[in-house]
Design a protein around this motif. Sequence first.
Motif, PDB file in Angstrom:
ATOM      1  N   CYS A 339      67.032 114.158  52.210  1.00  0.00           N
ATOM      2  CA  CYS A 339      68.194 114.177  52.740  1.00  0.00           C
ATOM      3  C   CYS A 339      68.804 115.604  52.534  1.00  0.00           C
ATOM      4  O   CYS A 339      69.745 115.941  53.131  1.00  0.00           O
ATOM      5  CB  CYS A 339      69.084 113.299  51.684  1.00  0.00           C
ATOM      6  SG  CYS A 339      68.590 111.630  52.083  1.00  0.00           S
ATOM      7  N   GLN A 342      68.129 117.940  55.525  1.00  0.00           N
ATOM      8  CA  GLN A 342      68.893 117.514  56.903  1.00  0.00           C
ATOM      9  C   GLN A 342      70.147 118.212  56.916  1.00  0.00           C
ATOM     10  O   GLN A 342      70.836 118.246  55.686  1.00  0.00           O
ATOM     11  CB  GLN A 342      68.848 116.133  56.951  1.00  0.00           C
ATOM     12  CG  GLN A 342      67.613 115.151  56.378  1.00  0.00           C
ATOM     13  CD  GLN A 342      66.421 115.911  57.501  1.00  0.00           C
ATOM     14  OE1 GLN A 342      66.552 115.724  58.718  1.00  0.00           O
ATOM     15  NE2 GLN A 342      65.521 116.044  56.898  1.00  0.00           N
ATOM     16  N   GLU A 344      72.668 116.807  58.711  1.00  0.00           N
ATOM     17  CA  GLU A 344      73.731 115.912  58.837  1.00  0.00           C
ATOM     18  C   GLU A 344      74.459 115.404  57.797  1.00  0.00           C
ATOM     19  O   GLU A 344      75.270 114.474  57.990  1.00  0.00           O
ATOM     20  CB  GLU A 344      72.925 114.647  59.767  1.00  0.00           C
ATOM     21  CG  GLU A 344      72.449 114.930  61.167  1.00  0.00           C
ATOM     22  CD  GLU A 344      71.077 115.460  60.971  1.00  0.00           C
ATOM     23  OE1 GLU A 344      70.704 115.801  59.671  1.00  0.00           O
ATOM     24  OE2 GLU A 344      70.652 115.964  61.985  1.00  0.00           O
TER      25      GLU A 344
END
Length: 369
Positions: A339, A342, A344
């Motif tokens: 995560c 990333q 996003e």
Amino acid sequence: IPVMFDGELAGVVVFEDTLGQQQWNDEETAVLRLIAWSVLSVLTPHEAPAPVGRASAFPALEAMASLAVVCLEADRRVSYWSCGAEKLFGYAPEETLGKEWVDLVVPGSERELMRQSIDQAFLTPSDELTDLLLMRKDGQNVHVRAGSHVEAREDGQAMLHWVGIDISELHEQHEEKVALNRQMLDSRKMETVGHLIGGLAHHTNNALTVIQGNAELIRMEYADDPELQTLIGEILKGVKDTAGLTTRLQAYSQSDSHDRSQVDVHDVIRRVAEELRGTYGGKPLMAVALDAESAVLPAARTELEVAIASLIENACEATAGGGEITISTETVDFDEGYCALQSEGIRPGSYLCVTVDDTGCGMDNQTLQ
């Protein structure tokens, strides 16, 4: 702001708010502090700054720890470094004396340009304030609002007094405001697109009604013509498929992106795939492999239907000359390490992964972009 003369208080520079209830914000206060410094640089005796370790020639400035004050010789080397500069940049005075200021606090890619700016400041002094992105001792960036003043010493050599204040928090607030305005603009754009889609779907349905009505009349009029009946059947099938698409478009234009409910994604995939099989007449071959253990999650159903339909329709276009499409699901786990990489902002946990695979022609670079 205190004005000192020979170590004693000679006066005070006062900024008075005459607007009653209005209060100055942080940015305005920072500008006022820089103005106060400019006044002090004129009123304070013009003596050479004291060497590191001795009493400062700018005692009033030393009292303003939020201000970073640096004095530079004509060769851009540091001759004075205030406690405010130490607080802002992390360097103790003894680490800076005789060193080039640019090498200490300016990022590598900007150093040559900054050297040229300092040289220009010696030649053509300016009282304008400038926002700069500088660097602390630990390598962290800091946004600084700064001004400078050039004066001649008793020996005739010019010296540049540079003063700056940390505006990183103000910069972050500005960036957040810009991002919020961008989100609001995007939201308005999507609202406009929604209205356009709704209008387009409405007019398309009107046209389809005319086509369907006339096709039905022709089919009744020429009921004994098998070849014509086949052609009319294809027309009516196209009308039905297109009507299904406009229905989805109308639902999308009226949907609220925040209107979420528990949606069975597998049910959505099955329904969309079945519609598109009819639209494309069974070619390409379309297989569904829904292997995720749980596919019920909070979502905006209409938007999800449109998104999945778009993926499958792209695959159908890529396999127009023949091929196979597979729509599959699985449960995947994202850890903190994944995560963190990333953009996003996703959080660690279990996710439902929907994959649309096709054996078609693929994309050229322009389409990929």
